[in-house]
Design a protein around this motif. Structure first.
Motif, PDB file in Angstrom:
ATOM      1  N   LEU A 119       4.033   3.751   7.402  1.00  0.00           N
ATOM      2  CA  LEU A 119       4.747   3.247   6.236  1.00  0.00           C
ATOM      3  C   LEU A 119       6.245   3.089   6.484  1.00  0.00           C
ATOM      4  O   LEU A 119       6.875   2.148   6.017  1.00  0.00           O
ATOM      5  CB  LEU A 119       4.516   4.228   5.086  1.00  0.00           C
ATOM      6  CG  LEU A 119       4.849   3.735   3.694  1.00  0.00           C
ATOM      7  CD1 LEU A 119       3.906   2.606   3.328  1.00  0.00           C
ATOM      8  CD2 LEU A 119       4.741   4.871   2.701  1.00  0.00           C
ATOM      9  N   VAL A 120       6.823   3.993   7.267  1.00  0.00           N
ATOM     10  CA  VAL A 120       8.274   4.009   7.436  1.00  0.00           C
ATOM     11  C   VAL A 120       8.758   2.768   8.188  1.00  0.00           C
ATOM     12  O   VAL A 120       9.869   2.306   7.993  1.00  0.00           O
ATOM     13  CB  VAL A 120       8.729   5.320   8.105  1.00  0.00           C
ATOM     14  CG1 VAL A 120       8.297   5.364   9.552  1.00  0.00           C
ATOM     15  CG2 VAL A 120      10.203   5.528   7.975  1.00  0.00           C
ATOM     16  N   VAL A 121       7.884   2.197   9.031  1.00  0.00           N
ATOM     17  CA  VAL A 121       8.244   0.972   9.751  1.00  0.00           C
ATOM     18  C   VAL A 121       8.470  -0.166   8.757  1.00  0.00           C
ATOM     19  O   VAL A 121       9.315  -1.028   8.952  1.00  0.00           O
ATOM     20  CB  VAL A 121       7.139   0.597  10.764  1.00  0.00           C
ATOM     21  CG1 VAL A 121       7.430  -0.736  11.416  1.00  0.00           C
ATOM     22  CG2 VAL A 121       6.985   1.676  11.814  1.00  0.00           C
ATOM     23  N   LEU A 122       7.691  -0.149   7.652  1.00  0.00           N
ATOM     24  CA  LEU A 122       7.828  -1.202   6.651  1.00  0.00           C
ATOM     25  C   LEU A 122       8.923  -0.883   5.644  1.00  0.00           C
ATOM     26  O   LEU A 122       9.560  -1.773   5.097  1.00  0.00           O
ATOM     27  CB  LEU A 122       6.502  -1.387   5.913  1.00  0.00           C
ATOM     28  CG  LEU A 122       5.292  -1.691   6.792  1.00  0.00           C
ATOM     29  CD1 LEU A 122       4.024  -1.710   5.965  1.00  0.00           C
ATOM     30  CD2 LEU A 122       5.467  -3.042   7.469  1.00  0.00           C
ATOM     31  N   LEU A 123       9.121   0.398   5.399  1.00  0.00           N
ATOM     32  CA  LEU A 123      10.002   0.828   4.312  1.00  0.00           C
ATOM     33  C   LEU A 123      11.447   0.400   4.521  1.00  0.00           C
ATOM     34  O   LEU A 123      12.093  -0.103   3.602  1.00  0.00           O
ATOM     35  CB  LEU A 123       9.910   2.340   4.182  1.00  0.00           C
ATOM     36  CG  LEU A 123      10.047   2.883   2.786  1.00  0.00           C
ATOM     37  CD1 LEU A 123       8.918   2.383   1.913  1.00  0.00           C
ATOM     38  CD2 LEU A 123      10.049   4.394   2.823  1.00  0.00           C
TER      39      LEU A 123
ATOM     40  N   PHE B  31       4.665  -8.905   2.735  1.00  0.00           N
ATOM     41  CA  PHE B  31       5.012  -7.486   2.675  1.00  0.00           C
ATOM     42  C   PHE B  31       4.640  -6.712   3.943  1.00  0.00           C
ATOM     43  O   PHE B  31       4.830  -5.513   4.014  1.00  0.00           O
ATOM     44  CB  PHE B  31       4.374  -6.835   1.449  1.00  0.00           C
ATOM     45  CG  PHE B  31       4.893  -7.406   0.169  1.00  0.00           C
ATOM     46  CD1 PHE B  31       6.139  -7.035  -0.309  1.00  0.00           C
ATOM     47  CD2 PHE B  31       4.145  -8.340  -0.535  1.00  0.00           C
ATOM     48  CE1 PHE B  31       6.636  -7.573  -1.476  1.00  0.00           C
ATOM     49  CE2 PHE B  31       4.633  -8.880  -1.717  1.00  0.00           C
ATOM     50  CZ  PHE B  31       5.887  -8.496  -2.188  1.00  0.00           C
ATOM     51  N   PRO B  35       8.391  -7.902   6.922  1.00  0.00           N
ATOM     52  CA  PRO B  35       9.132  -6.653   7.182  1.00  0.00           C
ATOM     53  C   PRO B  35       9.124  -6.255   8.654  1.00  0.00           C
ATOM     54  O   PRO B  35      10.150  -5.815   9.178  1.00  0.00           O
ATOM     55  CB  PRO B  35       8.399  -5.613   6.336  1.00  0.00           C
ATOM     56  CG  PRO B  35       7.776  -6.374   5.247  1.00  0.00           C
ATOM     57  CD  PRO B  35       7.428  -7.718   5.820  1.00  0.00           C
ATOM     58  N   ILE B  36       7.984  -6.431   9.326  1.00  0.00           N
ATOM     59  CA  ILE B  36       7.950  -6.044  10.739  1.00  0.00           C
ATOM     60  C   ILE B  36       8.912  -6.914  11.545  1.00  0.00           C
ATOM     61  O   ILE B  36       9.658  -6.429  12.394  1.00  0.00           O
ATOM     62  CB  ILE B  36       6.516  -6.112  11.302  1.00  0.00           C
ATOM     63  CG1 ILE B  36       5.705  -4.957  10.719  1.00  0.00           C
ATOM     64  CG2 ILE B  36       6.517  -6.047  12.826  1.00  0.00           C
ATOM     65  CD1 ILE B  36       4.324  -4.822  11.271  1.00  0.00           C
ATOM     66  N   CYS B  39      12.293  -5.771  10.902  1.00  0.00           N
ATOM     67  CA  CYS B  39      12.502  -4.491  11.574  1.00  0.00           C
ATOM     68  C   CYS B  39      12.840  -4.704  13.048  1.00  0.00           C
ATOM     69  O   CYS B  39      13.783  -4.108  13.577  1.00  0.00           O
ATOM     70  CB  CYS B  39      11.241  -3.643  11.435  1.00  0.00           C
ATOM     71  SG  CYS B  39      11.481  -1.911  11.832  1.00  0.00           S
ATOM     72  N   GLN B 232       3.060  11.422   9.862  1.00  0.00           N
ATOM     73  CA  GLN B 232       4.000  10.827   8.902  1.00  0.00           C
ATOM     74  C   GLN B 232       4.460  11.814   7.840  1.00  0.00           C
ATOM     75  O   GLN B 232       4.964  11.419   6.797  1.00  0.00           O
ATOM     76  CB  GLN B 232       3.352   9.615   8.235  1.00  0.00           C
ATOM     77  CG  GLN B 232       3.037   8.511   9.214  1.00  0.00           C
ATOM     78  CD  GLN B 232       2.562   7.272   8.496  1.00  0.00           C
ATOM     79  OE1 GLN B 232       3.249   6.701   7.678  1.00  0.00           O
ATOM     80  NE2 GLN B 232       1.335   6.852   8.807  1.00  0.00           N
ATOM     81  N   VAL B 254       9.807  10.868  10.480  1.00  0.00           N
ATOM     82  CA  VAL B 254       9.961  10.049   9.281  1.00  0.00           C
ATOM     83  C   VAL B 254      11.179  10.533   8.489  1.00  0.00           C
ATOM     84  O   VAL B 254      11.957   9.734   7.970  1.00  0.00           O
ATOM     85  CB  VAL B 254       8.686  10.079   8.415  1.00  0.00           C
ATOM     86  CG1 VAL B 254       8.909   9.315   7.120  1.00  0.00           C
ATOM     87  CG2 VAL B 254       7.522   9.465   9.166  1.00  0.00           C
ATOM     88  N   ILE B 257      14.276   9.250  10.291  1.00  0.00           N
ATOM     89  CA  ILE B 257      14.500   7.827  10.047  1.00  0.00           C
ATOM     90  C   ILE B 257      15.036   7.617   8.628  1.00  0.00           C
ATOM     91  O   ILE B 257      15.987   6.860   8.412  1.00  0.00           O
ATOM     92  CB  ILE B 257      13.188   7.028  10.246  1.00  0.00           C
ATOM     93  CG1 ILE B 257      12.732   7.121  11.702  1.00  0.00           C
ATOM     94  CG2 ILE B 257      13.367   5.574   9.826  1.00  0.00           C
ATOM     95  CD1 ILE B 257      11.340   6.595  11.951  1.00  0.00           C
ATOM     96  N   PHE B 262      18.864   5.834   4.819  1.00  0.00           N
ATOM     97  CA  PHE B 262      19.271   5.883   3.423  1.00  0.00           C
ATOM     98  C   PHE B 262      20.390   6.871   3.130  1.00  0.00           C
ATOM     99  O   PHE B 262      20.993   6.805   2.072  1.00  0.00           O
ATOM    100  CB  PHE B 262      18.059   6.122   2.535  1.00  0.00           C
ATOM    101  CG  PHE B 262      17.016   5.058   2.704  1.00  0.00           C
ATOM    102  CD1 PHE B 262      17.254   3.759   2.284  1.00  0.00           C
ATOM    103  CD2 PHE B 262      15.806   5.330   3.336  1.00  0.00           C
ATOM    104  CE1 PHE B 262      16.315   2.764   2.459  1.00  0.00           C
ATOM    105  CE2 PHE B 262      14.859   4.339   3.523  1.00  0.00           C
ATOM    106  CZ  PHE B 262      15.118   3.052   3.080  1.00  0.00           C
ATOM    107  N   ALA B 274      12.143   3.530  13.883  1.00  0.00           N
ATOM    108  CA  ALA B 274      10.855   3.295  13.237  1.00  0.00           C
ATOM    109  C   ALA B 274       9.904   2.567  14.182  1.00  0.00           C
ATOM    110  O   ALA B 274       8.719   2.897  14.261  1.00  0.00           O
ATOM    111  CB  ALA B 274      11.046   2.493  11.950  1.00  0.00           C
ATOM    112  N   LEU B 275      10.432   1.594  14.938  1.00  0.00           N
ATOM    113  CA  LEU B 275       9.578   0.844  15.871  1.00  0.00           C
ATOM    114  C   LEU B 275       9.063   1.737  16.985  1.00  0.00           C
ATOM    115  O   LEU B 275       7.890   1.687  17.360  1.00  0.00           O
ATOM    116  CB  LEU B 275      10.343  -0.340  16.459  1.00  0.00           C
ATOM    117  CG  LEU B 275      10.424  -1.575  15.579  1.00  0.00           C
ATOM    118  CD1 LEU B 275      11.151  -2.681  16.326  1.00  0.00           C
ATOM    119  CD2 LEU B 275       9.041  -2.046  15.167  1.00  0.00           C
TER     120      LEU B 275
END
Lengths: 278, 300
Positions: A119-123, B31, B35-36, B39, B232, B254, B257, B262, B274-275
């Motif tokens: 999920l974090v890759v998309l978040l 979605f 996003p990928i 990213c 995760q 997680v 990241i 944030f 994240a990748l």
């Protein structure tokens, strides 16, 4: 099946009983704590039956926290997601199990591959995209993507619909029903038990979600119920009104627990029926 | 005439099918794929959400990531979170087997065992924080009663916090995982046991030679999903230790990241992390599939 009492069975029974105690006692403790005077939670030894019982905690919590707004927002999100996602996902499940169309296998594999990506890759990128289209601090990031498709539901319902006879589709076509009619009037009603199980799961995950709402919203009026109760979590115990915190957490749990108790039979039976094998 | 009609029917079915899956395709493109792509692109920039300026920095984010001791610490903490997987699988199998054998009070037990799973992680962490409070918590009171003079400081000592999270995840998952096993156990043909009984196999032998091997596909599925989920772990960490614990002793990847993206607004750097993390999970899953050929039963 008859029951025999053997030493092995007694040991297993005791292990399971101890396990059950560890699972129910925290909740009883939570109820007990939620009815205490704030200063009485620090008594040693711990008091199981609050004296005096302070029912007012359950009245005060509505003004002492953002719980009401949270429940309102979470209800909006959960109801919309459950309704739309059940609809879109069952439609896709029907197509994947009963219709022939171009790239069917490819599309299904693509959808399955989404389960492998954390999920974090998309978040992080989603946050960037949502800030561009002004979705940050609205409820849309929690509603729109989840309403379009839920891969678990598609997979689950597909397994179920595969087991239904294809002749129903042919019969529907002869009656001039069309594909959408066949889905809506024949297959959807037949999926009721599986859908009931899924509605519970979907409602539960949406209602309990914390990561998404925490990242995508920041103003108080947009908080979901989980964010609202997480706000009561202070770093220092002495600054927290523990009975209020427990009362709020308990209220937040109620909708899911009620739904689950009401539909438990559906839930476990559907799991067994589709025989989830992966 | 007849042939033409058939083709149009087939086409109609094709169009209908595509229309039915349109929302899913839309979801996948907007979605997931987009996003990928963002990213990947962001991971090569110094994107910061606060300033709109972004510059292409090549592989610098990746260099920085691998040089950051905090990242390696986070990886260690993340791997620690794999411990619950075998624990809950063993207990769920035990519980599922007992339910399958119709143990006394199984209906009540099942309802109770689902209770932690259906609760939100936020509520659970709130109760646990209070239960495991080192001074006033029920757990340490119980331990003192058992004669433990100096019970652990669950929320202050990173190692004990991690152990507590392991305990919590294991405890939470037993109920739901047992459902999978109950379904799998039902699917084992009775004739196998009857044949074994004729051959004089004891019930323990039957369990290890018939039951366990035949439900390996379920175990494998649960391991794949369990590992991906466990790696995760985030909410527990954030709720128990809002800063990742002393010396970042609790923070998972997680969490790392999330902090970078944030709290410090380093979107580019967080995207790179994240990748790398996504690739790591993918690799681990592939390895599990490769090993599975040695132990998973594939049917007759």
């Amino acid at each position: 099946m008859q029951r025999k009492t053997t030493p092995g069975r007694v040991v297993v029974f005791i292990i399971i009983l101890i396990g059950a105690c560890t699972m129910i006692l925290p909740f009883i403790w939570m109820i007990s704590t939620s009815l205490k005077e704030p200063n009485l939670v620090y008594t040693i030894p711990p008091q199981w039956i609050p004296d005096p019982v302070k029912w007012e905690n359950y009245r005060e919590i509505w003004t002492a926290s953002n719980l009401l707004t949270g429940i309102k927002n979470s209800t909006i999100i959960s109801v919309l997601v459950v309704v739309f996602s059940t609809f879109t996902s069952s439609m896709a499940a029907f197509a994947f199990s009963k219709l022939r169309f171009p790239l069917k296998k490819f599309i299904f594999t693509m959808l399955l591959s989404t389960m492998m990506v954390p999920l974090v890759v998309l978040l992080v990128p989603q946050f960037v995209i949502y800030s561009k289209i002004k979705w940050i601090d609205t409820l849309l990031p929690m509603i729109v993507p989840a309403s379009l498709c839920n891969i678990n539901t598609i997979f689950f319902l597909r397994q179920y619909i595969v087991g239904l006879p294809k002749e129903l589709l042919d019969a529907a076509k002869i009656d001039g029903c069309g594909y959408f009619g066949a889905y809506l009037r024949i297959y959807l009603p037949l999926c009721k038990p599986a859908i009931a199980a899924n509605v519970i799961m979907l409602f539960m995950t949406t209602w309990n979600d914390y990561f998404g709402p925490m990242v995508f919203t920041h103003s108080e009026s947009r908080q979901t119920v989980q964010v609202a109760i997480a706000m009561l979590n202070s770093h220092y115990v002495q600054q927290t009104n523990i009975p209020h915190m427990m009362a709020a957490a308990l209220i937040a749990e109620l909708p899911v627990i009620i739904l689950f108790v009401a539909f438990q039979k559906h839930f476990t039976e559907s799991f067994a029926m589709t025989g989830i094998k992966g | 005439m007849m042939k033409k009609h058939k083709i149009s029917l087939k086409q109609r079915e094709g169009i209908a099918g595509l229309l039915f899956v349109t929302p899913s395709i839309l979801y996948f493109i907007v979605f997931f794929l987009l996003p990928i792509a963002v990213c990947v692109y962001a991971s090569f920039t110094n994107w910061n959400i606060l300033s709109e300026k972004k510059m292409f920095v090549g592989l610098r984010n990746y260099d920085r990531l691998f040089a950051d001791p905090k990242f390696w610490k986070a990886l260690q903490n993340t791997l620690y979170m794999l411990i619950p997987v075998p624990i809950y699988i063993v207990f769920a199998l035990l519980f599922g087997y007992a339910c399958h054998k119709n143990i006394l009070g199984q209906k009540v037990f099942r309802a109770i065992y689902y209770l932690p799973y259906i609760s939100s992680v936020v509520s659970l962490t709130l109760i646990w924080k209070w239960l495991f409070n080192s001074e006033y918590g029920l757990i340490n009171d119980f331990l003192r009663g058992l004669g433990v003079a100096d019970p652990p400081n669950w929320l202050g000592d990173p190692l004990w916090t991690k152990r507590m999270i392991v305990l919590m995840i294991s405890w939470k998952m037993i109920g739901i995982i047992s459902i999978y096993y109950i379904a799998a156990l039902k699917a084992v043909p009775r004739s196998y046991y009857e044949a074994a009984q004729i051959d004089g196999a004891s019930s323990l032998q039957q369990y290890f030679k018939i039951t366990l091997p035949l439900i390996t596909p379920t175990t494998f599925y649960l391991m794949i999903v369990g590992v991906i989920g466990s790696l995760q772990t985030f909410v527990e960490v954030q709720m128990f230790t809002p800063d990742g614990g002393r010396g970042f002793g609790v923070g998972t990847i997680v969490f790392y990241i999330w902090q970078k993206a944030f709290s410090s607004s380093q979107m580019g750097y967080a995207s790179a992390a994240a990748l790398v993390f996504g690739a790591f999970i993918f690799l681990l899953t592939i390895i599990q599939f490769a090993i599975s050929r040695r132990w998973v039963y594939e049917g007759d």
